[in-house]
Design a protein around this motif. Structure first.
Motif, PDB file in Angstrom:
ATOM      1  N   LEU A 277      30.723  71.679  18.468  1.00 13.80           N
ATOM      2  CA  LEU A 277      29.904  72.419  17.671  1.00 13.80           C
ATOM      3  C   LEU A 277      29.862  71.558  16.485  1.00 13.80           C
ATOM      4  N   LEU A 278      31.308  71.201  16.066  1.00 11.58           N
ATOM      5  CA  LEU A 278      31.504  70.411  14.803  1.00 11.58           C
ATOM      6  C   LEU A 278      31.084  68.892  14.888  1.00 11.58           C
ATOM      7  N   ASN A 279      30.600  68.501  16.179  1.00  8.14           N
ATOM      8  CA  ASN A 279      30.283  67.156  16.573  1.00  8.14           C
ATOM      9  C   ASN A 279      31.755  66.208  16.528  1.00  8.14           C
ATOM     10  N   ILE A 280      32.761  66.904  16.844  1.00  9.68           N
ATOM     11  CA  ILE A 280      34.049  66.018  17.088  1.00  9.68           C
ATOM     12  C   ILE A 280      34.301  65.867  18.625  1.00  9.68           C
ATOM     13  N   HIS A 281      34.681  64.660  19.131  1.00  7.81           N
ATOM     14  CA  HIS A 281      34.834  64.309  20.349  1.00  7.81           C
ATOM     15  C   HIS A 281      36.147  65.257  20.718  1.00  7.81           C
ATOM     16  N   PRO A 282      35.941  65.962  21.678  1.00 12.55           N
ATOM     17  CA  PRO A 282      36.983  66.865  22.019  1.00 12.55           C
ATOM     18  C   PRO A 282      38.000  66.309  23.028  1.00 12.55           C
ATOM     19  N   TRP A 283      39.232  66.895  23.282  1.00 15.08           N
ATOM     20  CA  TRP A 283      40.257  66.128  23.917  1.00 15.08           C
ATOM     21  C   TRP A 283      39.769  65.810  25.338  1.00 15.08           C
ATOM     22  N   SER A 284      40.149  64.730  25.739  1.00 18.63           N
ATOM     23  CA  SER A 284      39.867  64.274  26.999  1.00 18.63           C
ATOM     24  C   SER A 284      40.399  65.000  28.328  1.00 18.63           C
ATOM     25  N   TYR A 285      41.732  65.480  28.109  1.00 21.37           N
ATOM     26  CA  TYR A 285      42.344  66.246  29.079  1.00 21.37           C
ATOM     27  C   TYR A 285      42.111  67.616  29.195  1.00 21.37           C
ATOM     28  N   THR A 286      41.222  68.457  28.353  1.00 19.19           N
ATOM     29  CA  THR A 286      41.017  69.624  28.674  1.00 19.19           C
ATOM     30  C   THR A 286      40.597  70.156  29.957  1.00 19.19           C
ATOM     31  N   LEU A 287      39.596  69.535  30.418  1.00 20.83           N
ATOM     32  CA  LEU A 287      38.987  69.893  31.705  1.00 20.83           C
ATOM     33  C   LEU A 287      40.244  69.686  32.972  1.00 20.83           C
ATOM     34  N   GLY A 288      41.127  68.786  32.982  1.00 23.80           N
ATOM     35  CA  GLY A 288      42.199  68.804  33.735  1.00 23.80           C
ATOM     36  C   GLY A 288      43.167  69.506  33.639  1.00 23.80           C
ATOM     37  N   VAL A 289      43.546  70.196  32.437  1.00 23.19           N
ATOM     38  CA  VAL A 289      44.499  71.030  32.399  1.00 23.19           C
ATOM     39  C   VAL A 289      43.855  72.607  32.693  1.00 23.19           C
ATOM     40  N   VAL A 290      42.495  73.000  32.379  1.00 24.45           N
ATOM     41  CA  VAL A 290      41.739  73.968  32.687  1.00 24.45           C
ATOM     42  C   VAL A 290      41.837  74.303  34.201  1.00 24.45           C
ATOM     43  N   GLU A 291      41.510  72.955  35.094  1.00 25.55           N
ATOM     44  CA  GLU A 291      41.566  72.845  36.327  1.00 25.55           C
ATOM     45  C   GLU A 291      42.855  73.343  36.909  1.00 25.55           C
ATOM     46  N   TYR A 292      44.010  72.610  36.342  1.00 21.78           N
ATOM     47  CA  TYR A 292      45.503  72.988  36.811  1.00 21.78           C
ATOM     48  C   TYR A 292      45.624  74.480  36.784  1.00 21.78           C
ATOM     49  N   GLY A 293      45.272  74.739  35.231  1.00 24.37           N
ATOM     50  CA  GLY A 293      45.508  76.202  34.862  1.00 24.37           C
ATOM     51  C   GLY A 293      44.954  77.272  35.924  1.00 24.37           C
ATOM     52  N   LEU A 294      43.713  76.979  36.343  1.00 26.31           N
ATOM     53  CA  LEU A 294      43.029  78.008  37.281  1.00 26.31           C
ATOM     54  C   LEU A 294      43.810  78.108  38.560  1.00 26.31           C
ATOM     55  N   LEU A 295      44.405  76.954  39.095  1.00 27.76           N
ATOM     56  CA  LEU A 295      45.202  77.027  40.270  1.00 27.76           C
ATOM     57  C   LEU A 295      46.554  77.846  40.215  1.00 27.76           C
ATOM     58  N   TRP A 296      47.337  77.452  39.024  1.00 28.19           N
ATOM     59  CA  TRP A 296      48.340  77.913  38.538  1.00 28.19           C
ATOM     60  C   TRP A 296      48.382  79.401  38.452  1.00 28.19           C
ATOM     61  N   PHE A 297      47.160  79.915  37.698  1.00 27.81           N
ATOM     62  CA  PHE A 297      46.858  81.242  37.510  1.00 27.81           C
ATOM     63  C   PHE A 297      46.904  81.995  38.636  1.00 27.81           C
ATOM     64  N   THR A 298      46.011  81.413  39.504  1.00 30.48           N
ATOM     65  CA  THR A 298      45.965  82.311  40.887  1.00 30.48           C
ATOM     66  C   THR A 298      47.212  82.223  41.717  1.00 30.48           C
ATOM     67  N   MET A 299      47.882  81.006  41.612  1.00 28.70           N
ATOM     68  CA  MET A 299      49.075  81.099  42.513  1.00 28.70           C
ATOM     69  C   MET A 299      50.146  82.023  41.844  1.00 28.70           C
ATOM     70  N   LEU A 300      50.332  81.915  40.498  1.00 26.99           N
ATOM     71  CA  LEU A 300      51.330  82.699  39.945  1.00 26.99           C
ATOM     72  C   LEU A 300      51.089  84.191  40.044  1.00 26.99           C
ATOM     73  N   GLY A 301      49.571  84.665  39.971  1.00 22.56           N
ATOM     74  CA  GLY A 301      49.178  86.241  39.731  1.00 22.56           C
ATOM     75  C   GLY A 301      49.278  86.848  41.073  1.00 22.56           C
ATOM     76  N   ALA A 302      48.912  85.945  42.272  1.00 22.42           N
ATOM     77  CA  ALA A 302      48.623  86.689  43.623  1.00 22.42           C
ATOM     78  C   ALA A 302      49.656  87.551  44.188  1.00 22.42           C
ATOM     79  N   PRO A 303      51.200  87.023  44.252  1.00 21.94           N
ATOM     80  CA  PRO A 303      51.980  87.936  44.626  1.00 21.94           C
ATOM     81  C   PRO A 303      52.015  89.211  43.858  1.00 21.94           C
ATOM     82  N   TRP A 304      52.157  89.369  42.650  1.00 23.75           N
ATOM     83  CA  TRP A 304      52.184  90.475  41.840  1.00 23.75           C
ATOM     84  C   TRP A 304      50.867  91.404  42.309  1.00 23.75           C
ATOM     85  N   LEU A 305      49.636  90.957  42.556  1.00 22.55           N
ATOM     86  CA  LEU A 305      48.375  91.662  42.666  1.00 22.55           C
ATOM     87  C   LEU A 305      48.325  92.059  44.242  1.00 22.55           C
ATOM     88  N   VAL A 306      49.015  91.549  45.206  1.00 22.29           N
ATOM     89  CA  VAL A 306      49.425  91.900  46.647  1.00 22.29           C
ATOM     90  C   VAL A 306      50.179  93.215  46.277  1.00 22.29           C
TER      91      VAL A 306
END
Length: 170
Positions: A38-67
Motif C-alpha cells: 500500500l505504501l508502494n514499497i517493495h515487500p520482502w521476497s521471502y514472505t510467500l515462502g515463509v507463509v507456505e512453510y508456516g502453513l504446513l508447520w501450523f498444520t503439523m504442530l496443531g494436528a496431534p492436539w486437535l485429535v
C-alpha cells in the motif's frame, strides 16, 4: 508411567503453542506485506515462502492436539443413527484405518526428510531454504497423531463422544 504421560502432555501442549505462534507470525507477515504494498514499497521476497512453510508447520504442530481434543473434522451424523454395537465396531475400524494411514505417512515423510537432508536439496521460493526444514515436523506429528488414535483404539474414550463437552473443559 505417569512421568511419561505428563512429558507427552507437555510436548503436545508445546506443539499447540508452536502452532499458535506460527499462525500469528503468518498473520503478521501478511499484514506487513500488504501494508508495504500500500505504501508502494517493495515487500520482502521471502514472505510467500515463509507463509507456505508456516502453513504446513501450523498444520503439523496443531494436528496431534486437535485429535486429542476431538477437534478434527469428521462426520458422525450417520454413525449416530447406528446401533451402539455397530458404532463401537465401526469406531474401532476407523481408528485402525487412521493409524495405518499415519504409519504410511510416517514412513514416507521420514524417507523424504532423510533424502532431503542427505542430498542437501534446497527449496527455492524467494529465499533458498533447505527442503528438510519443510519436512521436519511431519514424521513426529504423524507419529503423535497415530498415538492419539491408538489411545482411542485401546482406551475407553472414543472420538464419537460429545465434542462440545471436551471443548468446554479445555
Amino acid at each position: 508411567m505417569q512421568r511419561i504421560a505428563r512429558a507427552y502432555e507437555k510436548v503436545l501442549d508445546l506443539f499447540k503453542i508452536g502452532a499458535e505462534i506460527v499462525i500469528f507470525v503468518i498473520f503478521l507477515l501478511i499484514v506487513i506485506d500488504v501494508f508495504l504494498r500500500l505504501l508502494n514499497i517493495h515487500p520482502w521476497s521471502y514472505t510467500l515462502g515463509v507463509v507456505e512453510y508456516g502453513l504446513l508447520w501450523f498444520t503439523m504442530l496443531g494436528a496431534p492436539w486437535l485429535v486429542r481434543m476431538k477437534g478434527h473434522v469428521f462426520v458422525d451424523s450417520l454413525v449416530s443413527l447406528l446401533p451402539l454395537a455397530v458404532q463401537y465396531v465401526l469406531a474401532k475400524l476407523v481408528y485402525v484405518i487412521c493409524i495405518t494411514c499415519c504409519i504410511f505417512f510416517i514412513y514416507y515423510s521420514t524417507d523424504l526428510l532423510i533424502d532431503a537432508y542427505v542430498t542437501g536439496e534446497m527449496d527455492i521460493r524467494g529465499e533458498a531454504q533447505p527442503l528438510w526444514m519443510l519436512l521436519a515436523p511431519m514424521p513426529v506429528s504423524f507419529a503423535m497423531i497415530a498415538f492419539e488414535f491408538l489411545r482411542f483404539l485401546v482406551g475407553v474414550d472414543t472420538m464419537y463422544t460429545s465434542r462440545t463437552e471436551v471443548r468446554e473443559n479445555v
